[in-house]
Structure formats: C-alpha cells, structure tokens
Write an enzyme that holds these catalytic residues in place. Structure first.
Site, mmCIF file in Angstrom:
data_model
loop_
_atom_site.group_PDB
_atom_site.id
_atom_site.type_symbol
_atom_site.label_atom_id
_atom_site.label_comp_id
_atom_site.label_asym_id
_atom_site.label_seq_id
_atom_site.Cartn_x
_atom_site.Cartn_y
_atom_site.Cartn_z
ATOM 1 N N PRO A 149 -5.543 -5.747 1.022
ATOM 2 C CA PRO A 149 -5.115 -6.878 1.861
ATOM 3 C C PRO A 149 -6.030 -7.140 3.058
ATOM 4 O O PRO A 149 -5.998 -8.211 3.647
ATOM 5 C CB PRO A 149 -3.713 -6.463 2.349
ATOM 6 C CG PRO A 149 -3.599 -4.989 2.117
ATOM 7 C CD PRO A 149 -4.541 -4.663 1.001
ATOM 8 N N GLN A 204 0.840 -1.207 0.000
ATOM 9 C CA GLN A 204 0.000 0.000 0.000
ATOM 10 C C GLN A 204 0.872 1.253 0.000
ATOM 11 O O GLN A 204 2.084 1.181 0.227
ATOM 12 C CB GLN A 204 -0.913 -0.010 1.229
ATOM 13 C CG GLN A 204 -0.170 -0.222 2.540
ATOM 14 C CD GLN A 204 -0.946 -1.005 3.597
ATOM 15 O OE1 GLN A 204 -2.103 -1.316 3.413
ATOM 16 N NE2 GLN A 204 -0.296 -1.311 4.709
ATOM 17 N N ASP A 218 0.899 -11.760 7.147
ATOM 18 C CA ASP A 218 -0.524 -11.664 6.819
ATOM 19 C C ASP A 218 -1.352 -12.231 7.970
ATOM 20 O O ASP A 218 -1.192 -13.399 8.342
ATOM 21 C CB ASP A 218 -0.786 -12.449 5.526
ATOM 22 C CG ASP A 218 -2.227 -12.281 5.040
ATOM 23 O OD1 ASP A 218 -3.066 -11.722 5.790
ATOM 24 O OD2 ASP A 218 -2.507 -12.717 3.914
ATOM 25 N N ASP A 258 -7.604 -4.744 14.123
ATOM 26 C CA ASP A 258 -7.434 -3.295 13.933
ATOM 27 C C ASP A 258 -6.950 -3.113 12.501
ATOM 28 O O ASP A 258 -5.764 -2.889 12.250
ATOM 29 C CB ASP A 258 -6.413 -2.787 14.958
ATOM 30 C CG ASP A 258 -6.140 -1.302 14.815
ATOM 31 O OD1 ASP A 258 -6.758 -0.649 13.960
ATOM 32 O OD2 ASP A 258 -5.276 -0.805 15.564
ATOM 33 N N SER A 259 -7.882 -3.246 11.573
ATOM 34 C CA SER A 259 -7.491 -3.332 10.166
ATOM 35 C C SER A 259 -7.863 -2.073 9.404
ATOM 36 O O SER A 259 -8.605 -1.223 9.899
ATOM 37 C CB SER A 259 -8.206 -4.520 9.520
ATOM 38 O OG SER A 259 -9.586 -4.243 9.470
HETATM 39 N N1 SAM Z 1 -8.065 1.972 12.388
HETATM 40 C C1 SAM Z 1 -7.547 2.334 11.192
HETATM 41 C C2 SAM Z 1 -8.670 2.631 10.207
HETATM 42 O O1 SAM Z 1 -9.793 2.114 10.331
HETATM 43 O O2 SAM Z 1 -8.432 3.434 9.326
HETATM 44 C C3 SAM Z 1 -6.597 1.299 10.751
HETATM 45 C C4 SAM Z 1 -5.276 1.472 11.404
HETATM 46 S S1 SAM Z 1 -4.057 0.269 11.174
HETATM 47 C C5 SAM Z 1 -2.800 1.339 10.562
HETATM 48 C C6 SAM Z 1 -4.541 -0.798 9.851
HETATM 49 C C7 SAM Z 1 -3.453 -1.804 9.503
HETATM 50 O O3 SAM Z 1 -4.024 -2.999 8.962
HETATM 51 C C8 SAM Z 1 -2.447 -1.310 8.466
HETATM 52 O O4 SAM Z 1 -1.221 -1.077 9.099
HETATM 53 C C9 SAM Z 1 -2.366 -2.463 7.450
HETATM 54 O O5 SAM Z 1 -1.047 -2.735 7.035
HETATM 55 C C10 SAM Z 1 -2.972 -3.619 8.245
HETATM 56 N N2 SAM Z 1 -3.481 -4.728 7.438
HETATM 57 C C11 SAM Z 1 -4.277 -4.680 6.351
HETATM 58 N N3 SAM Z 1 -4.506 -5.937 5.895
HETATM 59 C C12 SAM Z 1 -3.840 -6.792 6.728
HETATM 60 C C13 SAM Z 1 -3.688 -8.202 6.784
HETATM 61 N N4 SAM Z 1 -4.272 -9.001 5.878
HETATM 62 N N5 SAM Z 1 -2.933 -8.733 7.782
HETATM 63 C C14 SAM Z 1 -2.340 -7.932 8.700
HETATM 64 N N6 SAM Z 1 -2.446 -6.598 8.690
HETATM 65 C C15 SAM Z 1 -3.190 -6.016 7.718
#
Ligand code: SAM
Length: 287
Positions: A170, A38, A144, A163-164
């Site tokens: 992804p 990303q 992942d 917390d995604s």
């Molecule tokens: N709360 C925030 C929002 O709703 O905008 C999200 C904050 S946090 C930075 C989200 C994180 O999810 C990102 O750092 C991203 O890299 C991670 N992420 C996305 N898909 C993922 C996956 N399949 N496995 C692990 N982490 C993931």
C-alpha cells in the site's frame, strides 16, 4: 546460525546481502494479526523492548525508535518558518505524532494511516508513543494517504511528513511523482514535505529517484538528512525534504531553545544530518 541457541527474530534483506537479528524473551511473539492491508506482529525482545514488524519487516522497537521519530519531525518543523498545520501520512505507531505535538506552535496534527490495526497494536505495546493521542490538536484518521492528499484543500498544510512503510504494497504510491505533485498542491507557499527515504548504503537508486520525482513534481528544492537507525537495514537511514522555496538553513535559535526534551535531536545534530558524505553529494549533484 545465530550466536546463541536463544530464540531470535531475524529480518533478512536479500538485495542487501545482510540480515539483522534481535534476541527474544521466552514469550517471543506477543501479537499477530492479519489486517486487510498487512500482517502486524509484535515480539518481546531481550534488550530492545517490544518490536513491531509489518509483513516481516522491522518497523520499530521501544529502545531505538526515538532516533527515527525525532529526525522525521524536528528538522522539518524547525526548517519551516511557522508550522501550524501538520499532516502525517502513515506513522500509525503514533511516535511521529507525539514528536509533532511537542511543538507548541502546531495547531493541528492529522495522522492518516491506512491501517487502524497498527495504531491499536501501538496503543497496547508502545503506550508511551501514544501518550499525546488525546491532545485536542491531534486527529487520527484511518484512510489511504494517497487519496487523502489528492482530496486535500489546496495550500492547507504547512508540513507533510510521510512516515510510511517501504515502497511495496500500500505504500508504493507514496514514493511516486503523482503523490509528490498532490503534496505540493496541498502545501502552502512555505510548505515543506519530508519523506522517509531508506538507507544511503543500500538504497541510493531509490534516494536518487525520490529527488528526481520531487523535482519533476514541481518542488524546486530537495535535501536529504541522514541519521543512525540500528534496527533498519545497514543501520543508517535518511529522510528527504522538498520545498518550493530554497532551504536557507533552519531556525537554529528556536531549535536551541526548544521547550521540550529530545534524546537525539539538537541543532548540532541537525547540522550534522545535513552534511552529506561525498558519495551522496555527487549522486544528487548529477541528477
Ligand atoms: N518508519 C517505519 C519504517 O520505515 O519501517 C514505518 C513506520 S509506520 C508503522 C508505517 C505506516 O505506513 C504503517 O502503519 C502503514 O499502515 C502505513 N501505510 C502504508 N501505506 C499507506 C498508505 N497508502 N496510506 C496511509 N498509510 C500507509
């Protein structure tokens, strides 16, 4: 047109018919990086401190991230009878990890974010969120989350916090039934998962789907909490918990006697977050 001729960051939400803007300092953008997963950008705002975006979507600001991080963490940890092993999926900015580690009973807090770039940017631009990363109970993994949970030992975790990012790219699978089934398997008998579940004003269909998928995955009980989050679309956000056993309130005395400071969370706020407005109640009753 923006209210002034200063530089502004704007996130538009076509499906919502709305946009949110923050005024920037003259420095404007201080970081830009395309990772294999990303695009991460950090802006310096005039009034909200630093702002991190992923693929153009607001993730967090210095000023208001406490709302989201406290509400993703403390309600679920005070609902579980005795949380010791906590898994955070996503959460690469480390704000949720910091809140989890405030609980003295937690023995292990694993953070599994797919993108190391998010954590490295957070260390630089949100150092206060990363202050507990060296805690001996903390483990930072870059992998992942879907695969991590699939391969986890059955019954290992007490709490899983998802917390995604939004359910695109992804993170798409992190909102699906198969992932919830893997979470259920990885949780102990009293285990609870909590998923960030977007805006009740703009994303009720997704919220309904999250409840439906959680139940279909084998969680008998699911419950949504709501809280303000000014920098996300509509300014109003939710998280949704799922558990095998019924939710019988939360550990109110422990919550009131918490040995750490919070800015938003309190037992009273916790109760308020569980009080759903009629339109949400009706939507969930009719599933
Ligand atoms: N709360 C925030 C929002 O709703 O905008 C999200 C904050 S946090 C930075 C989200 C994180 O999810 C990102 O750092 C991203 O890299 C991670 N992420 C996305 N898909 C993922 C996956 N399949 N496995 C692990 N982490 C993931």
């Amino acid at each position: 047109m923006q209210p002034t001729d200063k530089p502004w960051f704007t996130e538009s939400c076509d499906e919502c018919g709305s946009a949110f803007s923050l005024s920037l300092t003259d420095k404007q953008k201080v970081h830009e990086e395309q990772t294999p997963f990303q695009k991460i950008e950090v802006y310096e705002t005039e009034k909200f401190g630093n702002l991190m975006t992923i693929d153009g979507f607001v993730m967090l600001t210095t000023r208001d991230n406490f709302l989201y991080h406290e509400m993703m963490t403390h309600p679920v940890l005070f609902t579980h009878p005795d949380p010791k092993r906590v898994l955070i999926i996503g959460g690469g900015d480390c704000g949720t990890l910091r809140e989890v580690l405030r609980h003295p009973g937690v023995e292990l807090a694993q953070q599994v974010d797919i993108d190391e770039g998010v954590t490295r940017a957070s260390e630089k631009y949100f150092p206060e969120l990363c202050e507990s990363n060296g805690d001996p109970r903390a483990e930072l993994h870059f992998a992942d989350g879907l695969k991590w949970v699939k391969e986890a030992e059955a019954g290992y975790y007490d709490v899983i916090i998802v917390d995604s990012t939004d359910p695109i790219g992804p993170a798409e699978g992190l909102f699906g039934e198969a992932f919830f089934r893997d979470c259920l398997r990885a949780l102990g008998d009293d285990g609870i998962m909590v998923q960030q579940s977007e805006s009740p004003l703009f994303h009720m269909k997704l919220l309904e789907a999250i409840h439906t998928y959680m139940r279909r995955a084998g969680f008998d009980h699911s419950q949504t909490l709501h809280f303000p989050q000014p920098v996300y679309p509509s300014g109003w956000w939710t998280c949704t918990m799922a558990s095998k056993s019924p939710f019988n309130g939360f550990r109110e005395e422990a919550s009131a006697a918490r040995p750490f400071k919070t800015l938003y969370y309190s037992p009273e706020v916790h109760k308020g977050a569980l009080a759903l407005p009629p339109f949400m109640q009706e939507a969930f009753e009719n599933l």
